[in-house]
Design a protein around this motif. Structure first.
Motif, PDB file in Angstrom:
ATOM      1  N   LEU A  95      44.622  81.180  87.984  1.00 50.21           N
ATOM      2  CA  LEU A  95      45.622  80.473  87.177  1.00 50.21           C
ATOM      3  C   LEU A  95      46.782  79.983  88.039  1.00 50.21           C
ATOM      4  O   LEU A  95      47.307  78.885  87.826  1.00 50.21           O
ATOM      5  CB  LEU A  95      46.147  81.386  86.068  1.00 50.21           C
ATOM      6  CG  LEU A  95      45.206  81.672  84.902  1.00 50.21           C
ATOM      7  CD1 LEU A  95      45.812  82.723  83.975  1.00 50.21           C
ATOM      8  CD2 LEU A  95      44.891  80.404  84.115  1.00 50.21           C
ATOM      9  N   ALA A  96      47.186  80.804  89.013  1.00 49.14           N
ATOM     10  CA  ALA A  96      48.287  80.405  89.886  1.00 49.14           C
ATOM     11  C   ALA A  96      47.921  79.184  90.713  1.00 49.14           C
ATOM     12  O   ALA A  96      48.699  78.214  90.794  1.00 49.14           O
ATOM     13  CB  ALA A  96      48.676  81.572  90.792  1.00 49.14           C
ATOM     14  N   GLU A  98      45.501  77.027  90.084  1.00 49.88           N
ATOM     15  CA  GLU A  98      45.269  75.897  89.162  1.00 49.88           C
ATOM     16  C   GLU A  98      46.584  75.271  88.718  1.00 49.88           C
ATOM     17  O   GLU A  98      46.657  74.058  88.500  1.00 49.88           O
ATOM     18  CB  GLU A  98      44.468  76.397  87.954  1.00 49.88           C
ATOM     19  CG  GLU A  98      43.007  76.683  88.273  1.00 49.88           C
ATOM     20  CD  GLU A  98      42.312  77.561  87.254  1.00 49.88           C
ATOM     21  OE1 GLU A  98      41.124  77.898  87.472  1.00 49.88           O
ATOM     22  OE2 GLU A  98      42.953  77.930  86.245  1.00 49.88           O
ATOM     23  N   LYS A  99      47.614  76.077  88.607  1.00 51.60           N
ATOM     24  CA  LYS A  99      48.929  75.544  88.254  1.00 51.60           C
ATOM     25  C   LYS A  99      49.468  74.652  89.376  1.00 51.60           C
ATOM     26  O   LYS A  99      50.039  73.594  89.131  1.00 51.60           O
ATOM     27  CB  LYS A  99      49.898  76.690  87.970  1.00 51.60           C
ATOM     28  CG  LYS A  99      51.197  76.254  87.304  1.00 51.60           C
ATOM     29  CD  LYS A  99      52.114  77.434  87.037  1.00 51.60           C
ATOM     30  CE  LYS A  99      51.641  78.292  85.896  1.00 51.60           C
ATOM     31  NZ  LYS A  99      52.629  79.353  85.552  1.00 51.60           N
ATOM     32  N   GLY A 102      47.435  71.494  89.234  1.00 49.41           N
ATOM     33  CA  GLY A 102      47.533  70.734  87.989  1.00 49.41           C
ATOM     34  C   GLY A 102      46.191  70.538  87.313  1.00 49.41           C
ATOM     35  O   GLY A 102      45.947  69.512  86.665  1.00 49.41           O
ATOM     36  N   GLU A 104      43.140  70.998  84.638  1.00 50.88           N
ATOM     37  CA  GLU A 104      42.931  71.292  83.216  1.00 50.88           C
ATOM     38  C   GLU A 104      41.567  71.961  83.071  1.00 50.88           C
ATOM     39  O   GLU A 104      40.543  71.394  83.431  1.00 50.88           O
ATOM     40  CB  GLU A 104      42.976  69.999  82.386  1.00 50.88           C
ATOM     41  CG  GLU A 104      42.877  70.250  80.895  1.00 50.88           C
ATOM     42  CD  GLU A 104      43.029  68.972  80.083  1.00 50.88           C
ATOM     43  OE1 GLU A 104      42.644  68.995  78.895  1.00 50.88           O
ATOM     44  OE2 GLU A 104      43.510  67.964  80.636  1.00 50.88           O
ATOM     45  N   GLN A 110      37.810  78.627  79.330  1.00 52.74           N
ATOM     46  CA  GLN A 110      38.944  79.445  78.903  1.00 52.74           C
ATOM     47  C   GLN A 110      38.495  80.565  77.972  1.00 52.74           C
ATOM     48  O   GLN A 110      38.931  81.716  78.107  1.00 52.74           O
ATOM     49  CB  GLN A 110      39.985  78.556  78.208  1.00 52.74           C
ATOM     50  CG  GLN A 110      40.671  77.574  79.140  1.00 52.74           C
ATOM     51  CD  GLN A 110      41.992  77.079  78.594  1.00 52.74           C
ATOM     52  OE1 GLN A 110      42.684  77.798  77.868  1.00 52.74           O
ATOM     53  NE2 GLN A 110      42.354  75.864  78.937  1.00 52.74           N
ATOM     54  N   TYR A 250      48.166  82.590  77.980  1.00 51.17           N
ATOM     55  CA  TYR A 250      47.480  81.883  79.061  1.00 51.17           C
ATOM     56  C   TYR A 250      45.995  81.859  78.737  1.00 51.17           C
ATOM     57  O   TYR A 250      45.501  82.662  77.940  1.00 51.17           O
ATOM     58  CB  TYR A 250      47.724  82.588  80.408  1.00 51.17           C
ATOM     59  CG  TYR A 250      47.416  84.074  80.367  1.00 51.17           C
ATOM     60  CD1 TYR A 250      46.144  84.565  80.653  1.00 51.17           C
ATOM     61  CD2 TYR A 250      48.393  84.991  79.982  1.00 51.17           C
ATOM     62  CE1 TYR A 250      45.856  85.914  80.584  1.00 51.17           C
ATOM     63  CE2 TYR A 250      48.116  86.351  79.910  1.00 51.17           C
ATOM     64  CZ  TYR A 250      46.847  86.803  80.209  1.00 51.17           C
ATOM     65  OH  TYR A 250      46.566  88.143  80.118  1.00 51.17           O
ATOM     66  N   SER A 251      45.291  80.921  79.308  1.00 49.46           N
ATOM     67  CA  SER A 251      43.827  80.844  79.188  1.00 49.46           C
ATOM     68  C   SER A 251      43.332  80.848  77.740  1.00 49.46           C
ATOM     69  O   SER A 251      42.239  81.333  77.458  1.00 49.46           O
ATOM     70  CB  SER A 251      43.174  81.998  79.959  1.00 49.46           C
ATOM     71  OG  SER A 251      41.798  81.745  80.148  1.00 49.46           O
ATOM     72  N   VAL A 338      54.541  78.995  93.203  1.00 49.67           N
ATOM     73  CA  VAL A 338      54.261  79.307  91.804  1.00 49.67           C
ATOM     74  C   VAL A 338      54.160  80.815  91.640  1.00 49.67           C
ATOM     75  O   VAL A 338      53.765  81.528  92.564  1.00 49.67           O
ATOM     76  CB  VAL A 338      52.947  78.617  91.349  1.00 49.67           C
ATOM     77  CG1 VAL A 338      51.754  79.210  92.072  1.00 49.67           C
ATOM     78  CG2 VAL A 338      52.758  78.707  89.850  1.00 49.67           C
ATOM     79  N   GLN A 340      52.459  83.386  88.700  1.00 47.84           N
ATOM     80  CA  GLN A 340      51.663  83.477  87.478  1.00 47.84           C
ATOM     81  C   GLN A 340      51.417  84.941  87.150  1.00 47.84           C
ATOM     82  O   GLN A 340      50.901  85.689  87.976  1.00 47.84           O
ATOM     83  CB  GLN A 340      50.329  82.755  87.655  1.00 47.84           C
ATOM     84  CG  GLN A 340      49.372  82.910  86.483  1.00 47.84           C
ATOM     85  CD  GLN A 340      49.873  82.248  85.217  1.00 47.84           C
ATOM     86  OE1 GLN A 340      50.290  81.094  85.245  1.00 47.84           O
ATOM     87  NE2 GLN A 340      49.833  82.955  84.100  1.00 47.84           N
TER      88      GLN A 340
END
Length: 405
Positions: A95-96, A98-99, A102, A104, A110, A250-251, A338, A340
């Protein structure tokens, strides 16, 4: 009285009665320390005067190792931080990144992540419950818990080929599609598991010996829990209603209905009840995930990051070349930083990642819940009995791999 050399333990002190306290080592190879943890106990008779946890026996330098790897190569390292919830660690890291990218993530990926994370929470809590009960003399519960844990590990093996170090989540989605019959097997397990939890409670919750060993033992106030940075059931059992799945979803967790178990007593029994109720809530989310699992891809549409499906490649040779390039050269991540956080079985698990625009992270730092939770041990134990130290350690559910990274 045996006097320990200063290199082994600290000397005792004079008590009000004129006697000296005894300094005693518990660990680092003691079975009830739940890992390679050394506790320096200062005791006055059977009463604990002071507790000093000593950690660092397993230190691996894993955060610095992550900085020498391509982003995708870090995923298997995250499995080994907390070996009872590897998929949770996979998710926090993915997630970190992917943030930063950017990306999706498709809905099916998910929902699969939620499904696998809640199975991971069940797996972790089963190990905790079985070993905690055995610490206090209840052998049967250990055998029952590991019976159900075997089922969960088989699910992990079905999707990843591994029982523990799964590395199933990848940056951009999942490694593989679930195999045929996977969801059906989980559904059968989910249908019978609430009855298994009833069995655990029949053996423990009303057991007079278990209640004597846990009720009113190793209390932790809400103020102390917050001040010491506790998280997860250790924090919620003291009356602090915080859960990142609900409070910072999240997710796709915002699509799931669940209650956050909270108690106010702050003792060993309260922490036990919180985790047992979490077993029930987690299996409820597993059932919701199975019922609402969407169709579609399991990877993001990001050709430079995620290996495309073979049918999208013109030839098998093109697929092999593309795969080799990702493995040997990685992919670049835009410069930035970032943090997360996710709700692991033990509390807030967070990843702080700094990117300098190359294919490898410039800095990786992991915020492990076990390290913060271990700080509460002194508050819980001082003034209690030696026998209660064992109950207290088990009730906070520490994982030493998470602490000694």
């Amino acid at each position: 009285m045996t006097q320990f050399p200063p290199t082994v333990a600290e000397p005792g002190r004079e008590t009000t009665s004129g006697d000296r306290t005894l300094v005693l080592n518990m660990g680092p190879q003691h079975p009830s320390t739940h890992g390679v943890l050394r506790l320096v106990l200062e005791i006055d008779g059977e009463t604990v005067v002071r507790v000093k946890p000593e950690v660092g026996f397993l230190h691996t330098g894993i955060e610095k190792t992550c900085e020498a790897k391509f982003y995708q190569q870090v995923v298997p390292l995250t499995d080994r931080i907390d070996y009872l919830c590897p998929l949770t660690n996979n998710l926090a890291y993915c997630l970190a990144v992917e943030k930063l990218l950017g990306l999706e993530i498709p809905p099916k990926a998910q929902w699969m992540r939620v499904l696998m994370n809640e199975l991971t929470r069940i797996n972790s809590h089963l190990v905790w419950l079985g070993t905690h009960a055995m610490d206090l003399g209840a052998m049967t519960v250990f055998l029952y818990c590991f019976r159900e844990r075997e089922d969960v590990l088989r699910f992990f093996e079905m999707v990843s080929g591994q029982r523990m170090m799964t590395s199933y989540f990848r940056i951009g989605g999942l490694a593989l599609e679930p195999p045929l019959g996977f969801f059906e097997k989980i559904k059968k397990f989910a249908d019978r598991f609430p009855g298994n939890v009833d069995e655990y409670e029949n053996l423990l919750t009303g057991n007079p010996i278990f209640k004597m060993r846990t009720k009113g033992i190793a209390r932790l106030s809400a103020e102390d829990a917050i001040a010491l940075g506790a998280g997860g059931p250790t924090l919620r059992a003291s009356g602090v209603d915080i859960d990142l799945r609900r409070d910072a979803p999240y997710s796709g967790y915002e699509n799931f209905k669940f209650k956050v178990p909270v108690r106010t007593e702050g003792d060993v029994f309260a922490r036990y009840i919180c985790r047992v109720e979490e077993l029930r809530e987690s299996i409820g989310m597993v059932q919701q995930a199975l019922a609402g699992m969407p169709e579609g891809p399991i990877k993001a549409d990001a050709p430079k990051v995620v290996l495309p499906d073979r049918e999208k490649m013109k030839t098998q040779m093109e697929a092999l070349i593309y795969h080799f390039k990702i493995i040997t050269e990685g992919f670049t991540v835009p410069a930035g930083e970032v943090y997360q956080a996710i709700e692991s079985p033990r509390g807030e698990m967070g990843y702080y990642i700094v990117s300098d625009g190359t294919a490898k992270p410039y800095r990786v730092h992991m915020r492990g819940p076990s390290y913060a939770n271990l700080q509460t041990l002194a508050k819980m134990c001082e003034g209690g009995l030696i026998a209660d130290v064992v109950a207290a350690i088990g009730s906070i559910d520490v994982i030493l791999g998470d602490i000694d990274r």
